[in-house]
Design an enzyme around this catalytic site. Structure first.
Site, short mmCIF file in Angstrom:
data_model
loop_
_atom_site.label_atom_id
_atom_site.label_comp_id
_atom_site.label_asym_id
_atom_site.label_seq_id
_atom_site.Cartn_x
_atom_site.Cartn_y
_atom_site.Cartn_z
N LYS A 103 0.85 -1.20 0.00
CA LYS A 103 0.00 0.00 0.00
C LYS A 103 0.88 1.25 0.00
CE LYS A 103 -0.36 -0.60 4.96
NZ LYS A 103 -1.16 -1.19 6.04
N TYR A 132 14.52 30.36 7.99
CA TYR A 132 13.32 31.04 8.49
C TYR A 132 13.33 31.08 10.02
CZ TYR A 132 11.03 30.77 3.91
OH TYR A 132 10.70 30.91 2.59
C1 LIG Z 1 -0.38 -2.23 6.60
C2 LIG Z 1 -0.96 -3.52 6.88
C3 LIG Z 1 -0.13 -4.65 7.03
C4 LIG Z 1 1.39 -4.58 7.01
O1 LIG Z 1 1.85 -3.97 8.19
P1 LIG Z 1 3.41 -3.82 8.51
O2 LIG Z 1 3.40 -3.41 9.93
O3 LIG Z 1 3.92 -2.74 7.63
O4 LIG Z 1 4.05 -5.13 8.28
C5 LIG Z 1 -0.76 -5.87 7.22
N1 LIG Z 1 -2.10 -5.97 7.29
C6 LIG Z 1 -2.92 -4.89 7.17
C7 LIG Z 1 -4.40 -5.06 7.24
C8 LIG Z 1 -2.38 -3.63 6.98
O5 LIG Z 1 -3.18 -2.58 6.87
#
Ligand SMILES: *Cc1c(COP(=O)(O)O)cnc(C)c1O
Length: 431
Positions: free
Chosen positions: A77, A320
């Protein structure tokens, strides 16, 4: 070291001609925003992220070892945690990944259009008005509402009719066992199972849950995981009593996977598949979980170059708000990397970078497009020298590494947002 160029400009979503963004898909009247990222061939500024695909593959194989009999599904993702999802997905597909999980339907479509063939699980659950896209691209939705099931069933019926086929849609049912976010609660489980029974074109291929505290160290983390496992177990039993035999049960993120190697849980929480995200990119959610057998490699290096150098007399300010003042005659380097590129602004007067393999402090407030480094102690520093914000550097003065974990700690963030904040202004180069 060779560079492979990935063109994000030719990466299309949907079937419309390239160049129009946002786009209107003809088939279903769904507006899909195409992410636009600076592409390597268009980049002029020396600021870039280098993604090491060999390290990614290494991490995938390490995770396969850790997963034992369970499949390793890649969670890609947020553009593969900022690494560029198409290139990451292609690499993992060649390495044998069976399933890729993303949050958004848009992310899944981007991968299909990039030629990804393996199963793609869409975990976020926002499909309203886009069922057609989901079916056309052979995506697997995660469901947790009766409404989902009903609307999906109708869409499948319509789609199959138009295609003159009969193909049930495989879905994954998400159970809320304690995350309190998405998923069917145990109270609603009966009614959603009853509902699903009435639709012969919806098949429950998978059952999943998600841990809230897998990366919380110590007893409180374990206790919470026990509770969730217990609830998940009773949900699984109920699902079986309804006559379902889902092919895949899955729960573990990166932290849960590693934790299961160190701690004894009543059941093997790796089930049929594990869903690591951050570990694929070389970040260990809790470093004390790691044994040397499971050494992960960082996959991303964020670098730029010095574009300006100046000598400041004592008592002069930088940036800044004039938050930094020289206490001695100082040499200050300007780097074209700012908070709009994803450099956390909270690193102002706190963070460090690498030049010639040695650390130099970030001084003054980080601006939108630039930041300043005190290189007084690095007398070799010259215009166009490489500056590393994240990752390793070997130079005249030594070797050092700045990890996502270290930046997160300094900036009071978590490694997940350090990686996913690197903005689309920064082109990704694949090595
Ligand atoms: C993001 C996510 C993962 C992976 O999580 P990590 O901590 O990055 O390994 C797994 N399952 C779901 C449902 C997620 O949203």
């Amino acid at each position: 070291m060779s560079s492979l160029y990935y063109s994000s400009t030719s990466n299309r979503i949907s079937t419309l001609p390239s160049g129009s963004s946002p786009m209107l898909s003809q088939e279903s009247n769904v507006r899909i925003l195409r992410p636009r990222r600076a592409s390597p061939e268009q980049s002029i500024r020396p600021t870039r992220a280098e993604v090491n695909l060999a390290a990614l593959k290494h991490n995938f194989h390490v995770l396969e070892q850790a997963a034992g009999h369970a499949q390793v599904w890649a969670v890609l993702k947020a553009d593969a945690y900022g690494h560029g999802a198409p290139a990451v997905a292609r690499t993992l597909e060649r390495a044998g990944v069976q399933c890729i999980a993303v949050a958004l339907l848009e992310e899944a479509i981007e991968l299909r259009n990039a030629g990804i063939k393996c199963s793609i699980l869409v975990m976020g659950g926002c499909y309203e008005q886009a069922y057609q896209e989901l079916l056309e691209h052979r995506l697997t939705p995660v469901v947790y509402h009766q409404e989902h099931i009903k609307k999906l069933a109708r869409a499948v019926e319509f789609y199959n009719h138009s295609q003159r086929t009969y193909k049930p849609l495989q879905v994954h049912l998400k159970i809320d066992t304690g995350m309190g976010r998405l998923g069917v609660t145990l109270n609603e489980l009966d009614s959603i199972l009853e509902c699903t029974k009435t639709y012969s074109n919806i098949e429950i291929e998978g059952v999943m849950t998600h841990f809230a505290c897998a990366d919380v160290e110590g007893f409180s983390g374990s206790e919470s995981m026990y509770d969730q496992l217990y609830r998940f177990q009773s949900a699984l039993q109920k699902i079986q009593r309804y006559g379902y035999k889902p092919r895949f049960t899955h729960a573990a993120n990166s932290a849960a996977l590693f934790r299961s190697l160190r701690e004894k849980f009543p059941i093997d929480l790796r089930f049929d598949a594990v869903r690591p995200g951050i570990a694929l990119f070389g970040v260990t959610p809790c470093s004390d979980f790691m044994s040397p057998q499971f050494q992960l490699k960082p996959t991303l290096r964020l670098r730029s170059e010095i574009v300006s150098l100046r000598t400041l007399e004592p008592g002069l300010c930088v940036g800044y708000g004039s938050t930094w003042r020289s206490s001695r005659r100082s040499c200050i380097a300007t780097i074209p990397m700012g908070y709009a590129d994803g450099l956390p602004r909270s690193l102002s007067n706190q963070g460090v970078v690498l030049i010639h393999g040695r650390r130099a402090p970030i001084v003054g407030a980080i601006s939108m497009d630039m930041c300043s480094i005190d290189v007084t102690d690095i007398s070799a520093a010259q215009l166009h020298d490489e500056v590393v914000f994240l990752g390793e550097q070997k130079g005249l003065l030594g070797y050092d590494v700045i990890s996502a974990e270290e930046i997160a700690k300094t900036a009071n963030l978590i490694p997940w947002d350090v990686l996913t904040s690197i903005s689309r202004r920064v082109p990704r180069f694949y090595i």
